[in-house]
Design an enzyme around this catalytic site. Structure first.
Site, PDB file in Angstrom:
ATOM      1  N   LYS A   1      -3.207  -8.732  -6.778  1.00 27.65           N
ATOM      2  CA  LYS A   1      -3.571  -9.761  -7.765  1.00 27.65           C
ATOM      3  C   LYS A   1      -4.779 -10.516  -7.253  1.00 27.65           C
ATOM      4  O   LYS A   1      -4.990 -10.624  -6.036  1.00 27.65           O
ATOM      5  CB  LYS A   1      -2.415 -10.755  -7.952  1.00 27.65           C
ATOM      6  CG  LYS A   1      -2.469 -11.506  -9.264  1.00 27.65           C
ATOM      7  CD  LYS A   1      -1.922 -10.658 -10.392  1.00 27.65           C
ATOM      8  CE  LYS A   1      -1.966 -11.340 -11.717  1.00 27.65           C
ATOM      9  NZ  LYS A   1      -1.227 -10.578 -12.744  1.00 27.65           N
TER      10      LYS A   1
ATOM     11  N   ASP B   1       7.227   3.299 -13.275  1.00 31.85           N
ATOM     12  CA  ASP B   1       6.665   4.556 -12.759  1.00 31.85           C
ATOM     13  C   ASP B   1       5.157   4.646 -12.925  1.00 31.85           C
ATOM     14  O   ASP B   1       4.623   5.674 -13.355  1.00 31.85           O
ATOM     15  CB  ASP B   1       7.344   5.768 -13.437  1.00 31.85           C
ATOM     16  CG  ASP B   1       8.807   5.880 -13.054  1.00 31.85           C
ATOM     17  OD1 ASP B   1       9.147   5.555 -11.904  1.00 31.85           O
ATOM     18  OD2 ASP B   1       9.618   6.272 -13.910  1.00 31.85           O
TER      19      ASP B   1
ATOM     20  N   LYS C   1       6.779  -4.285 -10.492  1.00 30.15           N
ATOM     21  CA  LYS C   1       6.519  -3.875 -11.880  1.00 30.15           C
ATOM     22  C   LYS C   1       6.055  -2.422 -11.943  1.00 30.15           C
ATOM     23  O   LYS C   1       6.564  -1.631 -12.720  1.00 30.15           O
ATOM     24  CB  LYS C   1       5.426  -4.803 -12.438  1.00 30.15           C
ATOM     25  CG  LYS C   1       5.099  -4.595 -13.885  1.00 30.15           C
ATOM     26  CD  LYS C   1       3.917  -5.455 -14.324  1.00 30.15           C
ATOM     27  CE  LYS C   1       4.140  -6.936 -14.078  1.00 30.15           C
ATOM     28  NZ  LYS C   1       3.054  -7.756 -14.647  1.00 30.15           N
TER      29      LYS C   1
ATOM     30  N   SER D   1      -3.241   0.132 -18.541  1.00 34.37           N
ATOM     31  CA  SER D   1      -4.320   0.147 -17.542  1.00 34.37           C
ATOM     32  C   SER D   1      -4.287   1.457 -16.761  1.00 34.37           C
ATOM     33  O   SER D   1      -5.327   2.036 -16.428  1.00 34.37           O
ATOM     34  CB  SER D   1      -4.163  -1.015 -16.560  1.00 34.37           C
ATOM     35  OG  SER D   1      -4.798  -2.160 -17.060  1.00 34.37           O
TER      36      SER D   1
ATOM     37  N   HIS E   1       0.824  -1.209   0.000  1.00 32.04           N
ATOM     38  CA  HIS E   1       0.000   0.000   0.000  1.00 32.04           C
ATOM     39  C   HIS E   1       0.858   1.260   0.000  1.00 32.04           C
ATOM     40  O   HIS E   1       0.388   2.320   0.397  1.00 32.04           O
ATOM     41  CB  HIS E   1      -0.929   0.001   1.231  1.00 32.04           C
ATOM     42  CG  HIS E   1      -1.902  -1.134   1.210  1.00 32.04           C
ATOM     43  ND1 HIS E   1      -1.834  -2.195   2.072  1.00 32.04           N
ATOM     44  CD2 HIS E   1      -2.956  -1.385   0.401  1.00 32.04           C
ATOM     45  CE1 HIS E   1      -2.813  -3.051   1.813  1.00 32.04           C
ATOM     46  NE2 HIS E   1      -3.502  -2.591   0.800  1.00 32.04           N
ATOM     47  N   HIS E   2       2.132   1.132  -0.440  1.00 31.08           N
ATOM     48  CA  HIS E   2       2.960   2.343  -0.420  1.00 31.08           C
ATOM     49  C   HIS E   2       2.453   3.367  -1.422  1.00 31.08           C
ATOM     50  O   HIS E   2       2.765   4.549  -1.321  1.00 31.08           O
ATOM     51  CB  HIS E   2       4.434   1.998  -0.675  1.00 31.08           C
ATOM     52  CG  HIS E   2       4.732   1.604  -2.086  1.00 31.08           C
ATOM     53  ND1 HIS E   2       4.311   0.410  -2.621  1.00 31.08           N
ATOM     54  CD2 HIS E   2       5.372   2.265  -3.084  1.00 31.08           C
ATOM     55  CE1 HIS E   2       4.701   0.351  -3.889  1.00 31.08           C
ATOM     56  NE2 HIS E   2       5.333   1.457  -4.179  1.00 31.08           N
TER      57      HIS E   2
HETATM   58  P1  NAD Z   1      -4.617 -15.901 -21.965  1.00 30.89           P
HETATM   59  O1  NAD Z   1      -5.549 -16.714 -21.172  1.00 30.89           O
HETATM   60  O2  NAD Z   1      -5.180 -14.873 -22.902  1.00 30.89           O
HETATM   61  O3  NAD Z   1      -3.649 -16.826 -22.850  1.00 30.89           O
HETATM   62  C1  NAD Z   1      -2.879 -17.875 -22.369  1.00 30.89           C
HETATM   63  C2  NAD Z   1      -2.680 -18.862 -23.522  1.00 30.89           C
HETATM   64  O4  NAD Z   1      -1.738 -19.862 -23.137  1.00 30.89           O
HETATM   65  C3  NAD Z   1      -3.977 -19.583 -23.900  1.00 30.89           C
HETATM   66  O5  NAD Z   1      -4.164 -19.479 -25.302  1.00 30.89           O
HETATM   67  C4  NAD Z   1      -3.726 -21.030 -23.460  1.00 30.89           C
HETATM   68  O6  NAD Z   1      -4.386 -21.968 -24.258  1.00 30.89           O
HETATM   69  C5  NAD Z   1      -2.217 -21.121 -23.608  1.00 30.89           C
HETATM   70  N1  NAD Z   1      -1.610 -22.190 -22.834  1.00 30.89           N
HETATM   71  C6  NAD Z   1      -1.990 -22.707 -21.644  1.00 30.89           C
HETATM   72  N2  NAD Z   1      -1.140 -23.667 -21.246  1.00 30.89           N
HETATM   73  C7  NAD Z   1      -0.211 -23.770 -22.214  1.00 30.89           C
HETATM   74  C8  NAD Z   1       0.944 -24.584 -22.389  1.00 30.89           C
HETATM   75  N3  NAD Z   1       1.303 -25.478 -21.465  1.00 30.89           N
HETATM   76  N4  NAD Z   1       1.693 -24.403 -23.496  1.00 30.89           N
HETATM   77  C9  NAD Z   1       1.349 -23.496 -24.425  1.00 30.89           C
HETATM   78  N5  NAD Z   1       0.273 -22.682 -24.313  1.00 30.89           N
HETATM   79  C10 NAD Z   1      -0.495 -22.825 -23.225  1.00 30.89           C
HETATM   80  O7  NAD Z   1      -3.625 -15.248 -20.908  1.00 30.89           O
HETATM   81  P2  NAD Z   1      -2.739 -13.947 -21.078  1.00 30.89           P
HETATM   82  O8  NAD Z   1      -3.509 -12.784 -20.559  1.00 30.89           O
HETATM   83  O9  NAD Z   1      -2.153 -13.899 -22.440  1.00 30.89           O
HETATM   84  O10 NAD Z   1      -1.598 -14.239 -19.987  1.00 30.89           O
HETATM   85  C11 NAD Z   1      -0.466 -15.046 -20.280  1.00 30.89           C
HETATM   86  C12 NAD Z   1       0.633 -14.728 -19.271  1.00 30.89           C
HETATM   87  O11 NAD Z   1       0.954 -13.336 -19.350  1.00 30.89           O
HETATM   88  C13 NAD Z   1       0.263 -15.000 -17.817  1.00 30.89           C
HETATM   89  O12 NAD Z   1       1.416 -15.421 -17.123  1.00 30.89           O
HETATM   90  C14 NAD Z   1      -0.151 -13.632 -17.306  1.00 30.89           C
HETATM   91  O13 NAD Z   1       0.012 -13.512 -15.895  1.00 30.89           O
HETATM   92  C15 NAD Z   1       0.830 -12.753 -18.057  1.00 30.89           C
HETATM   93  N6  NAD Z   1       0.411 -11.348 -18.181  1.00 30.89           N
HETATM   94  C16 NAD Z   1      -0.763 -11.011 -18.790  1.00 30.89           C
HETATM   95  C17 NAD Z   1      -1.102  -9.667 -18.899  1.00 30.89           C
HETATM   96  C18 NAD Z   1      -2.346  -9.208 -19.628  1.00 30.89           C
HETATM   97  O14 NAD Z   1      -2.490  -7.992 -19.846  1.00 30.89           O
HETATM   98  N7  NAD Z   1      -3.229 -10.090 -20.047  1.00 30.89           N
HETATM   99  C19 NAD Z   1      -0.257  -8.678 -18.376  1.00 30.89           C
HETATM  100  C20 NAD Z   1       0.932  -9.062 -17.769  1.00 30.89           C
HETATM  101  C21 NAD Z   1       1.261 -10.397 -17.680  1.00 30.89           C
END
Ligand code: NAD
Length: 471
Positions: free
Chosen positions: A105, A98, A93, A362, A63-64
């Site tokens: 989460k 910034d 992150k 965001s 909460h900083h």
């Molecule tokens: P998403 O649900 O849109 O996509 C994930 C994809 O990975 C799906 O198509 C799924 O079928 C596939 N998948 C699942 N298991 C798999 C495997 N073993 N091998 C290959 N593909 C596989 O999710 P996303 O939003 O793209 O998030 C993906 C990663 O990015 C997560 O770790 C998430 O925390 C991170 N992330 C997402 C965002 C965002 O804005 N959505 C931001 C920062 C970080």
């Protein structure tokens, strides 16, 4: 879990290593590492003729700065440790790029594929209700966003549920980001994480002396890339790298397996193929080379794991051939795999830097929501007229005509998408160069991840000091 240590422990281990390169007092490091609030909820949802008890979490790590911010994940892997680790990564992150938020989460322990749209809506609305009841959501309190398994549709349900409870609250639309553009979202948010991954890799590869050290030439153009996971982050990283960076995508993996084509895969066509066939396997020109992990071991310059955590482990790390790994997913490399990759001279762009594009945009969406107007709306026409005046004057002074296409480009006022992408690009470039300068200034810092944690820790510590909480 990675080996014997949990995801949250592994994040804290990285923080402790980084802390040893700073003079931040130990007590303050302990406060920064701690998860401030953990909410675990169980609630019933009607599934068919029966009820199912759903397990869900929301963790506010720090909460900083307020509000706290972080995505909501729908996955069977969700547990308290995972959500705590992901919330902690959000704190580092946000500080790194910034974005003035604390880290948070959320997670619901379900496989969204097992539920109908109506059931998913009921789960999302009930989860939001629980957050409202516990004061865990609000534009100045805690602002969720999409993550693995969620997207704009879920964010629209969250907004609608929140507003039902907080009718008339003037800033209520800022209670969640990643909303559809028609529901007070912002243009460019859907692709922001993937676009940020592209900008981050491109900036890193611009530095010739760093690329030579890992056996690559300077510049992203013409390099080969493998992407794991064709969801929001993976598909946008692949599409934008191909279109704007002339990158050759030689391998892709999804749940159903991995495909390879050394001559390059057209990602747009592959996405259309998967939509109509339900699989990437069999896409013309590609070879099916094995399960979802097989693509990680392909020969390539850049590897982008963009699915889930713990994909590169001590078992497969020795076989990774990429020279640069961009951790688009959170925590894709386990703590015991990391030193193996480093020892093999592979450079790693850490998750909490390279996937920061999502939270950056965001933040822009939240600013748009609080200001209640679309970016560019006030100044667009003014700038257009002003630039027309400049071009007219140049034409009068030189006696030469500016071509119509050039005139159109030079006199454009910035639209929302132009401004969002420009802010995102600047953020990713600035943060990378801060990390790089820290890395260069301290020759004993072992890797980019540690340097990035040092940058983030210094910023968070300076917030606590300026609040007067720590000396
Ligand atoms: P998403 O649900 O849109 O996509 C994930 C994809 O990975 C799906 O198509 C799924 O079928 C596939 N998948 C699942 N298991 C798999 C495997 N073993 N091998 C290959 N593909 C596989 O999710 P996303 O939003 O793209 O998030 C993906 C990663 O990015 C997560 O770790 C998430 O925390 C991170 N992330 C997402 C965002 C965002 O804005 N959505 C931001 C920062 C970080």
């Amino acid at each position: 879990m990675s080996g014997h240590i949990s995801f949250f422990e592994s994040v804290n281990n990285y923080v402790e290593t980084a802390a040893s390169y700073t003079d931040i007092p130990k007590g303050l490091i302990e406060q920064i590492k701690a998860c401030n609030l953990v909410l675990r909820i169980k609630f019933p949802v009607r599934v068919g003729e029966d009820y199912e008890v759903i397990e869900a979490y929301r963790v506010q790590h720090s909460h900083h700065r307020l509000p706290t911010k972080g995505g909501i994940r729908y996955a069977e892997s969700v547990d308290q440790d995972e959500v705590m680790a992901l919330a902690a990564l959000m704190t580092y992150k946000c500080a790194l790029v910034d974005v003035p938020f604390g880290g948070a989460k959320g997670g619901i322990r379900i496989n969204p594929g097992n539920y109908t749209v109506g059931q998913l809506e009921a789960i999302t609305r009930r989860y939001t209700t629980e957050l409202v009841k516990k004061n865990f959501i609000g534009p100045g309190i805690d602002v969720p966003a999409p993550d693995y398994g969620t997207g704009p549709r879920e964010m629209a349900w969250i907004l609608d549920t929140y507003q039902a409870f907080r009718h008339g609250e003037i800033d209520s639309i800022g209670c969640v980001t990643g909303k559809p553009v028609t529901q007070n979202g912002i243009r460019g948010r859907a692709e922001a994480t993937g676009r940020g991954v592209f900008y981050g890799i491109r900036e890193c590869m611009r530095h010739e002396e760093d690329m030579v050290k890992i056996g690559l030439t300077k510049g992203i153009e013409g390099k080969t890339m493998v992407v794991q996971g064709l969801g929001n982050v993976g598909s946008n990283t692949a599409l934008i790298s191909q279109r704007e960076g002339q990158v050759k995508i030689v391998g892709i993996s999804e749940r159903e397996g991995s495909i390879h084509n050394p001559n390059g895969i057209d990602v747009e066509q592959l996405l259309a193929y998967r939509k109509s066939n339900g699989t990437i396997i069999g896409f013309p020109g590609t070879t099916h080379i094995g399960g979802p992990l097989a693509a990680l071991e392909l020969e390539c310059d850049i590897l982008v794991p963009a699915a889930l955590e713990n994909q590169i482990t001590a078992e497969n790390a020795p076989r990774i051939k990429a020279r640069l790994i961009a951790e688009a997913a959170n925590g894709p490399i386990t703590a015991d795999a990391d030193p193996i990759l480093q020892a093999n001279g592979i450079m790693i762009l850490p998750d909490f830097y390279i996937n920061a594009g999502g939270v950056t945009v965001s933040y822009f969406e939240w600013l748009k929501n609080l200001s209640h107007h679309r970016f560019g709306r006030l100044e667009n026409r003014f700038h257009h007229d002003q630039f027309q005046g400049f071009v007219n004057t140049i034409e009068d002074m030189t006696g030469k005509k500016v071509q119509d296409r050039e005139r159109a480009f030079l006199t454009r006022g910035g639209s929302e998408i132009d401004l969002v992408n420009s802010g995102l690009e600047d953020t990713m470039i600035t943060a990378y160069n801060q990390i790089r300068e820290t890395f260069k200034a301290h020759p004993t810092i072992p890797d980019v991840r540690t340097a990035a944690f040092v940058c983030a820790l210094k910023k968070i510590a300076s917030d606590y000091v300026s609040m007067g909480i720590f000396p």
